[in-house]
Design an enzyme around this catalytic site. Structure first.
Site, PDB file in Angstrom:
ATOM      1  N   GLU A 169       9.408   1.087  11.213  1.00 41.83           N
ATOM      2  CA  GLU A 169      10.450   2.116  11.126  1.00 41.83           C
ATOM      3  C   GLU A 169       9.705   3.438  11.139  1.00 41.83           C
ATOM      4  O   GLU A 169       9.056   3.821  10.168  1.00 41.83           O
ATOM      5  CB  GLU A 169      11.275   1.942   9.843  1.00 41.83           C
ATOM      6  N   LYS A 208       0.852  -1.189   0.000  1.00 48.37           N
ATOM      7  CA  LYS A 208       0.000   0.000   0.000  1.00 48.37           C
ATOM      8  C   LYS A 208       0.888   1.238   0.000  1.00 48.37           C
ATOM      9  O   LYS A 208       1.498   1.577   1.004  1.00 48.37           O
ATOM     10  CB  LYS A 208      -0.933   0.055   1.208  1.00 48.37           C
ATOM     11  N   GLU A 223       8.715  15.559  16.149  1.00 45.69           N
ATOM     12  CA  GLU A 223       9.211  15.436  14.780  1.00 45.69           C
ATOM     13  C   GLU A 223       8.444  16.403  13.888  1.00 45.69           C
ATOM     14  O   GLU A 223       7.232  16.296  13.730  1.00 45.69           O
ATOM     15  CB  GLU A 223       9.048  14.009  14.272  1.00 45.69           C
ATOM     16  N   GLY A 256       6.754   5.060   8.510  1.00 46.84           N
ATOM     17  CA  GLY A 256       5.875   6.218   8.615  1.00 46.84           C
ATOM     18  C   GLY A 256       5.904   6.780  10.019  1.00 46.84           C
ATOM     19  O   GLY A 256       6.868   6.580  10.770  1.00 46.84           O
ATOM     20  N   CYS A 285      12.912  10.719   7.845  1.00 51.26           N
ATOM     21  CA  CYS A 285      12.754  10.250   9.224  1.00 51.26           C
ATOM     22  C   CYS A 285      14.036  10.397  10.032  1.00 51.26           C
ATOM     23  O   CYS A 285      13.998  10.667  11.232  1.00 51.26           O
ATOM     24  CB  CYS A 285      12.274   8.805   9.237  1.00 51.26           C
TER      25      CYS A 285
END
Length: 496
Positions: free
Chosen positions: A266, A190, A399, A243, A301
């Site tokens: 992750e 996906k 973040e 994500g 990330c």
């Protein structure tokens, strides 16, 4: 505009994206009939209307993956056969490099210089690497009595669900697909709803390469619908996700509520970049600091979003960083002279701007802090540097996933390590020092999956990538990634 820029613009106009799911070897529209606009963040225009798949489409993809797995057409194929198919897929990525690069640039706002030079060739190289690894992996023979023979083999798990982000649409898909397919699994991928186009094209290329129908299924859709259905599906044996931490936690809940499928995450990061006073070349350090946070607009990330600098060199280094940040050319991602493009969407740019406004009340904006004036859409943001903030401030802990650098001073090594580890994330870190003993000492004490020394965001297919804490668990890349997609089986032979 140069001839090359005209060429990219002309090629962009000629791109005809795949807009339907790839399920069981066929293109399939969403059963609901719904479609979602895929929008170019650099222009605000609609690139394509992509099938908005839901739970019924996920069911069909998982069913196709299971049927392919049970047939043995891929799962039981000899290693040499799987190797040749993946090698062919790598070759097809190279042959279609410009198209794939343009899809990611148009769909996600990534610089064409990055997609052509890094993302697409890197994706091909990763698939090639795992293809080469397939026939070089051996099982084990346990040390048993002479009347016994115990074989330990690695077996594919079955159907793997893979959910990937929008910042590296093609490459993140390949990070998941390459080891999962090399191990013999079927995969339901996906892609992110903001950037599905290169993954859909990859699904077509995999079939052209000779991957049996149903082994790779690509199902576009949003997270709350298609992603949730994949996470809850009782016939998915493992799920791998890159994500946000928030969504990663949801996949853990989905696994617990369904079949206890393995989940590999992750997730987010707030990586620290530690610069000690014994660094001789502050210009090189400043250049790397900017690369570590402003590459891909900070939408990485492992972006080095926290700069920790010894007080004795803080002003000198920060002066260089600010000067370089102000010199970054933010513009059209199809223009090879642009150094930073837009955020992936206007909505994400709004979120980043909201956090920048919070930062105004927490510290001092040294440069940036606004949208780029005169840009065609609101998705273009200025590289931003924030100083004089507390370690527990929101901009220091959350973040941002944008071009925002938070700066701190420290007095000694102990304080530097404490500040660096003062985050719930633990994905990556960088250390700048000309002292080997200091580097070794500090690297040992840093809680991070990767520590880059006198560089930033060091990465290669030969080394594992992943983190601890809210950054998740499990590793992408290297041979260790195969651990996520295989299970150990013991076959015990008794001899009289």
């Amino acid at each position: 505009m140069t001839t090359q820029e005209l060429t990219w613009a002309a090629r962009a106009g000629a791109v005809r994206p795949v807009t339907d799911a790839v399920i069981g070897g066929e293109l399939a529209a969403a059963r609901s009939g719904r479609r979602r606009d895929s929008i170019n963040p650099a222009t605000g225009t609609v690139l394509a209307q992509v099938s908005e798949c839901g739970a019924e489409d996920i069911d069909a993809a998982v069913l196709a993956g299971r049927a392919a797995f049970e047939s043995g057409s891929w799962s039981q194929a000899d290693p040499g056969s799987r190797k040749r198919v993946l090698q062919r897929l790598a070759e097809l990525i190279v042959a279609n490099a410009d198209e794939l690069a343009l899809l990611d640039t148009l769909d996600a706002g990534k610089l064409i210089s990055d997609t052509t030079q890094v993302d697409v060739p890197g994706s091909a190289a990763i698939i090639q690497w795992y293809a080469e690894a397939i026939d070089k992996l051996y099982g084990e023979i346990a040390p048993t009595a002479s009347t016994e023979l115990a074989l330990v083999t690695r077996e594919p798990l079955g159907v793997v669900g893979a959910v990937v982000p929008w910042n590296y649409p093609l490459e993140m898909a390949v990070w998941k697909l390459a080891p999962a397919l090399a191990a013999g699994n079927s995969v339901v991928l996906k892609p992110a709803e903001n950037s599905p186009l290169s993954a859909l094209r990859l699904g077509q290329l995999a079939l052209e390469a000779g991957l049996p129908e149903g082994v790779l299924n690509v199902v576009p859709g949003d997270g709350p619908t298609a992603g949730r259905a994949l996470g809850l599906h009782p016939d998915v044996d493992a799920l791998t996700f890159t994500g946000s931490t928030e969504v990663g936690k949801l996949f853990l809940q989905y696994a617990g509520a369904s079949n206890m499928k393995q989940v590999w995450l992750e997730c987010g990061g707030k990586s620290a970049n530690l610069v000690f006073p014994d660094v001789a070349d502050l210009d090189a350090a400043a250049e790397a600091v900017c690369a570590g946070i402003f590459t891909c607009g900070g939408q990485v990330c492992s972006a080095n979003s926290r700069l920790l600098v010894h007080e004795s060199i803080k002003d000198a280094l920060l002066e260089r960083v600010v000067a370089r940040a102000e010199a970054i050319r933010v513009g059209d991602p199809l223009d090879e002279s642009s150094q930073m493009g837009p955020m992936v969407s206007a909505e994400h740019a709004d979120r980043v701007m909201g956090l920048i406004e919070v930062a105004r009340g927490e510290g001092r904006i040294r440069t940036g802090g606004d949208r780029v004036a005169g840009s065609p859409t609101s998705a273009f943001l200025q590289p931003t540097v924030v100083d004089d903030i507390a370690p527990d401030a929101r901009i220091a802990q959350e973040e941002v996933f944008g071009p925002v650098l938070a700066v701190f001073g420290f007095g000694d090594e102990r304080e530097a390590v404490t500040l660096a580890n003062g985050s719930s994330y633990a994905l990556a870190a960088s250390v700048w020092s000309d002292s080997h003993s200091r580097v070794h000492r500090v690297a040992q004490r840093l809680r991070a999956g990767t520590v880059s020394v006198n560089c930033v965001d060091a990465l290669d297919v030969t080394t594992p990538f992943g983190g601890f804490g809210l950054s998740g668990f499990g590793r992408d890349l290297s041979l260790h990634a195969l651990d996520k997609f295989t299970g150990l089986k013991t076959t015990w032979h008794h001899h009289n």
